[in-house]
Design a protein around this motif. Structure first.
Motif, short mmCIF file in Angstrom:
data_model
loop_
_atom_site.label_atom_id
_atom_site.label_comp_id
_atom_site.label_asym_id
_atom_site.label_seq_id
_atom_site.Cartn_x
_atom_site.Cartn_y
_atom_site.Cartn_z
N TYR A 1 1.59 -6.18 0.98
CA TYR A 1 2.42 -6.83 -0.02
C TYR A 1 3.67 -7.40 0.64
N TRP A 2 4.16 -8.50 0.05
CA TRP A 2 5.36 -9.15 0.59
C TRP A 2 6.38 -9.31 -0.53
N ASN B 1 7.93 -6.07 3.82
CA ASN B 1 6.47 -5.92 3.79
C ASN B 1 6.09 -4.47 3.57
N GLN C 1 5.37 -4.12 -6.02
CA GLN C 1 6.35 -5.21 -6.02
C GLN C 1 7.49 -4.83 -5.09
N LYS D 1 2.47 -1.94 3.51
CA LYS D 1 1.04 -1.88 3.77
C LYS D 1 0.50 -0.53 3.32
#
Length: 114
Positions: free
Chosen positions: A103-104, A95, A2, A97
């Motif tokens: 994930y954003w 972001n 998250q 990776k």
């Protein structure tokens, strides 16, 4: 993983802002983190990125003005922005990776007035 981004706001041209992105969850899987931005009517673009090894890269348009950094102890990545221009106005996204995916975070609005 998250991501929680913060730090956006309204600033005059020439001003500064610092964005923060706090990671939580399976952060051991993350190889790199970055900031992207999306202005109205434009595609999302990479602004800056930093790898787990500390290597950085920047969009040409922000080189010399923006600095990406990280505090591993706080699981936080920062984007220090100086000499802001009206064309920097956009929603900025954090972001991350890694080998488990990308994930954003939610976007944070940066508005630079002329």
């Amino acid at each position: 993983v998250q991501l929680q981004a913060s730090g956006g706001g309204l600033v005059q041209a020439g001003g500064s802002l610092r964005l923060s992105c706090v990671m939580s969850g399976s952060i051991y899987s993350i190889d790199s983190m970055g900031w992207y931005r999306q202005a109205p009517g434009k595609q999302r673009e990479l602004v800056a990125a930093i790898t787990s090894g500390g290597s950085t890269n920047y969009a040409d348009s922000v080189k010399g003005r923006f600095t990406i950094s990280r505090d591993s102890a706080k699981n936080t990545v920062y984007l220090q922005m100086i000499s802001l221009k009206p064309e920097d106005t956009a929603v900025y996204y954090c972001n991350a990776k890694g080998w488990r995916g990308a994930y954003w975070g939610q976007g944070t609005q940066v508005t630079v007035s002329s």
